[in-house]
Motif scaffolding. Structure first.
Motif, short mmCIF file in Angstrom:
data_model
loop_
_atom_site.label_atom_id
_atom_site.label_comp_id
_atom_site.label_asym_id
_atom_site.label_seq_id
_atom_site.Cartn_x
_atom_site.Cartn_y
_atom_site.Cartn_z
N ARG A 34 17.40 7.22 -47.22
CA ARG A 34 17.78 5.84 -47.55
C ARG A 34 18.57 5.81 -48.84
N GLY A 35 19.65 5.06 -48.84
CA GLY A 35 20.47 4.98 -50.05
C GLY A 35 21.45 6.14 -50.16
N ILE A 36 21.31 7.12 -49.29
CA ILE A 36 22.25 8.24 -49.28
C ILE A 36 23.11 8.16 -48.02
N ALA A 37 22.45 8.15 -46.86
CA ALA A 37 23.19 8.03 -45.59
C ALA A 37 23.40 6.55 -45.27
N PRO A 38 24.45 6.23 -44.51
CA PRO A 38 24.66 4.82 -44.13
C PRO A 38 23.45 4.30 -43.35
N LYS A 39 23.10 3.04 -43.63
CA LYS A 39 21.89 2.44 -43.08
C LYS A 39 21.90 2.46 -41.55
N GLY A 40 23.02 2.14 -40.96
CA GLY A 40 23.12 2.06 -39.49
C GLY A 40 22.78 3.40 -38.84
N GLN A 41 23.19 4.49 -39.48
CA GLN A 41 22.88 5.82 -38.93
C GLN A 41 21.38 6.03 -38.85
N LEU A 42 20.68 5.58 -39.87
CA LEU A 42 19.24 5.80 -39.91
C LEU A 42 18.52 4.96 -38.86
N GLU A 43 19.01 3.75 -38.66
CA GLU A 43 18.38 2.88 -37.66
C GLU A 43 18.58 3.47 -36.26
N LEU A 44 19.78 3.95 -36.00
CA LEU A 44 20.07 4.53 -34.69
C LEU A 44 19.21 5.78 -34.45
N LEU A 45 19.05 6.58 -35.48
CA LEU A 45 18.24 7.80 -35.36
C LEU A 45 16.82 7.48 -34.94
N LYS A 46 16.28 6.46 -35.54
CA LYS A 46 14.90 6.07 -35.25
C LYS A 46 14.77 5.68 -33.78
N ILE A 47 15.73 4.90 -33.29
CA ILE A 47 15.69 4.46 -31.88
C ILE A 47 15.79 5.68 -30.95
#
Ligand code: UDP
Length: 404
Positions: free
Chosen positions: A6-19
């Motif tokens: 968080r705060g390093i990678a773009p937020k959208g990438q992290l949300e997609l990863l979780k899904i």
């Protein structure tokens, strides 16, 4: 663990990863390649494994073993597939197949998804039992030696899909092909922020003078990386600008030519006290990180290249790289914006001097370089791509791939 990004990678990438992770939770993804240390493929696999675990996916990594003859043959294959002329005999192909057969007996190849990396283990497809098998090719196959490409394709077309690093590396195949650009892990020892003390320690260890500009190339000692060309460029620069040159590399188990190239480079350096040729042990990640941060100018003067991960590594540290226009390097460097692409020793020397003489430009382009990597070349994006492909091959044939 994902929250660390968080705060390093773009937020959208992290949300997609979780899904995607939720969709594949509990499934097994096996990766097979030919070395645990040295080179970009191993580098990435080391980082992808813990990330899969954090997402609840069971990631496994197996490495094929071979004798010296096997790695001589596969190095020749690698060179031929990237366009060099190499002579192959039937006996060499037999040995390649035989070693893979022996590995198949020793490796656990059971998994829901199997990614086989590069041509060394490509014959393993003959031993497929269950699961979805995907051939992950990291090298530039755009102008291969035809007979060698045909032999590799005899195996590769039996996979369910193929993945290439860049569209122009791909060969036309009768199976679905995907493009996955490689990436770096901003939290690895290779790329994380370092303290001033850690950086100084490396400078002392390698005797890098604190008050003189340093020009750096980090690469295996491989002729395609053109280390001799880097020394030639440095000599042209040196007529006008003071600097020291550092060539840092380490041996890779699957690269038997390294020693000979290292000897060539040492010879060519001819005892110049301002040229440091560093043969680093494997896993010198923190040292490489520090060297990249210590450098004023970073070159990756490859004449042929896979993706060239060292370029993104350097750009992440705010360094606008001077890169040979080969392989995946032009996908990372936007010429004149976040770095420079060069086609010759003279070009490399010219751009090096331009940076050495213009601190403001160096800083500005370096900032743009870091943002470019943040948006395009972080591991969070790449793991998402792999997971999407797993879901894609599993759902092939169904009208809609419903990942959400
Ligand atoms: N590398 C390393 N030690 C070295 C030279 C290279 O750890 O002495 C790493 C480098 O930092 C990068 C990878 O190996 O992460 C090289 O990947 P790249 O795609 O640039 O080239 P390859 O070696 O796969 O052709």
């Amino acid at each position: 663990m994902i929250s660390q990004y968080r705060g390093i990678a773009p937020k959208g990438q992290l949300e997609l990863l979780k899904i995607l992770g939720d969709k594949l939770a509990g499934r097994t993804i096996l990766n097979v390649n030919s070395t645990r240390a040295g080179g970009g493929v191993a580098e990435l696999l080391h980082r992808i494994m813990p990330m899969l675990a954090a997402l609840g996916v069971d990631g496994r990594w197996e490495v094929i073993e071979g004798d010296d003859r096997f790695f001589d043959i596969t190095k020749k294959m690698h060179n031929a597939l990237q366009g060099n002329e190499e002579h192959f005999t039937e006996e060499m192909w037999d040995h390649h197949a035989w070693i893979n057969g022996r590995n198949a007996e020793n490796l656990d190849l059971e998994a829901d998804f199997v990614f086989i990396h590069d041509p060394q283990p490509v014959p393993l497809i003959r031993y497929k039992k269950d699961g979805h098998w995907i051939w992950r090719c990291h090298i530039d196959m755009s102008a291969p030696q035809r007979d060698v490409a045909a032999r590799v394709m005899d195996y590769a077309r039996r996979y369910e899909a193929a993945v290439f690093s860049v569209a122009k590396f791909a060969l036309q195949m009768p199976i679905p092909e995907f493009i996955v650009l490689p990436s770096i892990d901003p939290l690895s020892d290779k790329n994380r922020e370092l303290t001033a003390a850690e950086i100084e320690e490396t400078a002392r260890k390698f005797d890098i003078p604190p008050d003189r500009p340093m020009v750096l190339q980090v690469s295996r000692f491989d002729r395609f990386k053109d280390p001799v060309g880097v020394i030639k460029a440095y000599r042209m620069v040196k007529k006008y600008n003071d600097c020291v040159l550092v060539l840092a590399g380490s041996p890779a188990r699957d690269d038997p030519e390294g020693e000979a190239v290292l000897a060539e480079v040492q010879n060519f350096a001819d005892g110049d006290p301002d040229i440091r040729i560093l043969l680093l042990p494997p896993f010198s990640d923190k040292e490489i990180n520090a060297l990249q941060r210590l450098a004023t100018v970073i070159l990756q003067k490859s004449v042929r290249e896979g993706f060239g991960l060292t370029v993104s590594e350097a750009m992440w540290k705010g360094k606008p790289v001077i890169g040979g226009a080969a392989g995946g390097i032009p996908h990372q460097i936007v010429h004149g914006v976040n770095g420079f692409l060069v086609y010759s020793v003279e070009g490399a020397a010219f751009r090096t001097r331009q940076y050495l003489n213009n601190d403001e430009m160096l800083k500005r382009m370096g900032g743009v370089a870091r943002e470019h990597v943040r948006n395009n070349f972080l591991i969070t994006r790449q793991v998402g791509d792999y997971l999407s492909i797993c879901l894609g091959v599993e759902n092939a044939g169904s009208p809609v791939i419903d990942i959400f």
